[in-house]
Design a protein around this motif. Structure first.
Motif, short mmCIF file in Angstrom:
data_model
loop_
_atom_site.label_atom_id
_atom_site.label_comp_id
_atom_site.label_asym_id
_atom_site.label_seq_id
_atom_site.Cartn_x
_atom_site.Cartn_y
_atom_site.Cartn_z
N CYS A 68 0.84 -1.20 0.00
CA CYS A 68 0.00 0.00 0.00
C CYS A 68 0.87 1.25 0.00
CB CYS A 68 -0.94 -0.02 1.20
SG CYS A 68 -2.09 1.36 1.24
N GLU A 69 1.92 1.26 0.81
CA GLU A 69 2.84 2.39 0.84
C GLU A 69 3.53 2.56 -0.51
OE1 GLU A 69 3.31 4.66 3.09
OE2 GLU A 69 2.28 3.80 4.81
N ALA A 70 3.91 1.45 -1.13
CA ALA A 70 4.55 1.52 -2.45
C ALA A 70 3.59 2.11 -3.47
CB ALA A 70 5.00 0.13 -2.89
N ALA A 71 2.33 1.71 -3.40
CA ALA A 71 1.33 2.22 -4.34
C ALA A 71 1.08 3.71 -4.12
CB ALA A 71 0.03 1.44 -4.20
N MET A 72 1.11 4.14 -2.88
CA MET A 72 0.94 5.57 -2.61
C MET A 72 2.16 6.37 -3.04
SD MET A 72 -1.27 5.85 0.91
CE MET A 72 -0.13 4.96 1.94
N ALA A 73 3.34 5.76 -2.94
CA ALA A 73 4.57 6.44 -3.34
C ALA A 73 4.63 6.63 -4.86
CB ALA A 73 5.79 5.66 -2.86
N ASP A 74 4.15 5.63 -5.59
CA ASP A 74 4.19 5.70 -7.06
C ASP A 74 2.98 4.96 -7.64
OD1 ASP A 74 4.89 5.97 -9.70
OD2 ASP A 74 6.79 4.87 -9.54
N PRO A 75 1.82 5.61 -7.63
CA PRO A 75 0.60 4.93 -8.04
C PRO A 75 0.55 4.52 -9.52
CG PRO A 75 0.15 7.23 -7.53
CD PRO A 75 1.57 6.97 -7.16
N ARG A 76 1.41 5.09 -10.33
CA ARG A 76 1.42 4.74 -11.75
C ARG A 76 2.44 3.66 -12.10
NH1 ARG A 76 0.26 10.06 -15.32
NH2 ARG A 76 -1.61 10.69 -14.20
N ASN A 77 3.08 3.11 -11.10
CA ASN A 77 4.09 2.07 -11.32
C ASN A 77 3.39 0.71 -11.43
OD1 ASN A 77 6.13 0.16 -11.14
ND2 ASN A 77 7.31 1.33 -9.65
N PRO A 78 3.34 0.14 -12.63
CA PRO A 78 2.64 -1.13 -12.78
C PRO A 78 3.29 -2.29 -12.02
CG PRO A 78 3.76 -0.55 -14.82
CD PRO A 78 3.91 0.62 -13.89
N SER A 79 4.58 -2.19 -11.76
CA SER A 79 5.27 -3.26 -11.02
C SER A 79 4.72 -3.40 -9.61
CB SER A 79 6.77 -3.00 -10.96
OG SER A 79 7.32 -3.01 -12.25
N VAL A 80 4.35 -2.29 -9.00
CA VAL A 80 3.79 -2.32 -7.65
C VAL A 80 2.49 -3.12 -7.66
CG1 VAL A 80 2.77 -0.95 -5.80
CG2 VAL A 80 4.81 -0.13 -6.97
N TRP A 81 1.61 -2.78 -8.58
CA TRP A 81 0.30 -3.43 -8.63
C TRP A 81 0.42 -4.90 -9.01
CZ3 TRP A 81 -3.05 -0.65 -6.18
CH2 TRP A 81 -2.90 0.73 -6.14
N HIS A 82 1.33 -5.19 -9.92
CA HIS A 82 1.53 -6.58 -10.34
C HIS A 82 2.06 -7.43 -9.18
CE1 HIS A 82 2.45 -9.95 -12.96
NE2 HIS A 82 3.63 -10.01 -12.37
N ALA A 83 3.08 -6.93 -8.49
CA ALA A 83 3.66 -7.69 -7.37
C ALA A 83 2.64 -7.88 -6.26
CB ALA A 83 4.90 -6.97 -6.84
N TRP A 84 1.89 -6.84 -5.96
CA TRP A 84 0.87 -6.93 -4.92
C TRP A 84 -0.19 -7.96 -5.30
CZ3 TRP A 84 -1.86 -1.95 -2.70
CH2 TRP A 84 -2.57 -2.28 -1.55
N GLY A 85 -0.65 -7.91 -6.55
CA GLY A 85 -1.64 -8.87 -7.02
C GLY A 85 -1.13 -10.30 -6.97
N CYS A 86 0.12 -10.50 -7.37
CA CYS A 86 0.71 -11.85 -7.32
C CYS A 86 0.78 -12.36 -5.90
CB CYS A 86 2.11 -11.85 -7.95
SG CYS A 86 2.09 -11.69 -9.74
N MET A 87 1.13 -11.48 -4.95
CA MET A 87 1.17 -11.89 -3.55
C MET A 87 -0.22 -12.31 -3.07
SD MET A 87 1.64 -9.85 0.00
CE MET A 87 -0.06 -9.41 -0.16
N GLU A 88 -1.23 -11.53 -3.42
CA GLU A 88 -2.60 -11.84 -2.99
C GLU A 88 -3.08 -13.16 -3.58
OE1 GLU A 88 -4.06 -10.49 -0.60
OE2 GLU A 88 -3.24 -8.48 -0.45
N VAL A 89 -2.80 -13.40 -4.85
CA VAL A 89 -3.20 -14.65 -5.48
C VAL A 89 -2.48 -15.82 -4.82
CG1 VAL A 89 -3.05 -15.98 -7.62
CG2 VAL A 89 -3.87 -13.63 -7.67
#
Length: 108
Positions: A68-89
């Motif tokens: 969440c902190e990473a996403a707030m730091a750089d919300p347009r960084n697709p790597s953040v969202w991808h890594a977070w999604g992979c962790m959740e899955v």
């Protein structure tokens, strides 16, 4: 100023990586990542490294907080969202395997 902080964030990230992988010291790596995120709070990659460490240590709640902190730091960084999604899955699949093995019904 951002460039200096960015350079520092890479140093912290590498230092934490070395503590974790070369020295095998998870606690020291965690300390380094947290120190780095305090010094460079806008460094999404540093937050992601901290999140990955917590995920691998089975501290999913902390991993989510760091993603969440990473996403707030750089919300347009697709790597953040991808890594977070992979962790959740990954954690969802682990939860489903655990509940199936124990005969419990999954809510998924």
């Amino acid at each position: 100023m951002f460039c200096i902080c960015l350079l520092h964030s890479y140093a912290y990230q590498l230092w934490g990586f070395m503590e974790l992988n070369a020295a095998g010291d998870t606690d020291k790596a965690r300390e380094v990542y947290l120190r780095g995120t305090k010094a460079c709070p806008k460094a999404a990659s540093l937050w992601m490294s901290a999140a990955d460490l917590e995920d691998k240590s089975a501290n999913v709640t902390d991993a989510r907080r760091f993603y969440c902190e990473a996403a707030m730091a750089d919300p347009r960084n697709p790597s953040v969202w991808h890594a977070w999604g992979c962790m959740e899955v990954s954690n969802s699949a682990s939860y489903q395997r655990h509940t199936s093995a124990n005969g419990e019904k999954s809510s998924y």
